[in-house]
Design a protein around this motif. Sequence first.
Motif: not given
Ligand SMILES: Cc1cc2nc3c(=O)[nH]c(=O)nc-3n(C[C@H](O)[C@H](O)[C@H](O)COP(=O)(O)O)c2cc1C
Length: 386
Positions: A26, A82, A163, A205, A209-210, A239, A258, A260-261
């Motif tokens: 998001g 999501d 999420g 997760q 995670a971020g 991670g 999955w 994100g970062t």
């Molecule tokens: C900026 C940001 C926004 C996120 N927003 C959502 C979201 O709206 N819905 C969701 O399911 N997860 C959200 N997440 C979590 C991610 O889905 C994901 O689980 C996570 O980034 C995975 O870990 P990583 O950042 O180490 O790759 C967000 C993560 C970040 C970094």
Amino acid sequence: MPRPVLRTPLCDLFGIEYPVILAGMGPVAGGIQGPTATAELAAAVSNAGGLGVLGGAGYGPNQLRAEINKIRSMTNKPFGVDLLLPSNFMGGAASGEMPKDPRELIPAGTYAAVRKMAEDLGIDWKTAPEEPMPARPRRAGGGMSDDQMEVVIEEKVPVFAAGLGSPGPFMDRLKANGTKVISLVGNVKNAKRVAAVGVDVVVAQGTEAGGHTGRVATMALVPQVVDAVKPTMVVAAGGIADGRGLVAALALGAVGVWCGTAFLVANEANQPPIQTQRILAATDEDTRITKLYSGKTMRNITNPLIEAWDASGIQALPMGLQGLLITDLVYSLRKAGREDLLMNAAGQISGLLSRTRPAAEILQDMVAEAADIIANRLPPAVKAGA
Ligand SMILES: Cc1cc2nc3c(=O)[nH]c(=O)nc-3n(C[C@H](O)[C@H](O)[C@H](O)COP(=O)(O)O)c2cc1C
């Protein structure tokens, strides 16, 4: 170079080439509208062979539909949407007793404490102009997530990802449409809960995670979730940003990742340049979990405001209300040009990232490295087998 080959059952389930999913991220709070995982980013990941997932959480229903259509205009590959489904965004529960102005639910002492915290950091306090009634929590018998879910169901999207919360109440209609369902969890208890309602994939997760995150680390969580929800497929998150992380996830019993970062520094990601720069500059120790920005535990690149909030001992309010509580704070930070103190969600793997590049390249490198590790780089003892 020939395209690397890396297939798992996840590829067959979704009809994708590689077992890599873009996390449906998001918005962050730097004054740029829309989610970080935009339609452009989702389409780029899907076109490159992964599964692109739109971060739909911040969109109202009409905009959500428009973004889904935008993805469809940019790719003919499978994609996902999501949303967050926490119970206080849904119909019933809290929404029935809402006062006319939800700001009345914010304790005056808490508001004053937040103001003092900002002023102690030299921020000139300002009151945000009156905005239309906030979208959530909002009306009896229905909520933001319900309205968004109607769009997801009407649009028959290929994949839906929850999420937060359980997609249980929507499973029958999603399944009737042929939509595959993903659910994110941070512990074994919730993994069992969502597996029991019949989701196709559980994303385990880890705390690395971020964004919103739990307390258990990926390395410990993934194998426990795999065992707890068998035969439901499990995808690892938290991670993972390169081929080493992808192989490790597969070794733990996951069928994919999955991420994100890793994709936050893609050219197609939507966040203010200062926030991307802070991720690129971060070390492994520069993130911190805080409830400041949403009321739920969220991992961010740390900053002095987060540290002041944590030190203050102020009790966070429930999700939604915490957003209202910090409306004036966010407005004041923007007016003061202090984007460095706004929400900058990112994970511990930020320390590994050093440049921006196209999402397709991030994905291709991750898969090529993973395929190479599996074929050529495992230690001889691992190859020898029993
Ligand atoms: C900026 C940001 C926004 C996120 N927003 C959502 C979201 O709206 N819905 C969701 O399911 N997860 C959200 N997440 C979590 C991610 O889905 C994901 O689980 C996570 O980034 C995975 O870990 P990583 O950042 O180490 O790759 C967000 C993560 C970040 C970094």
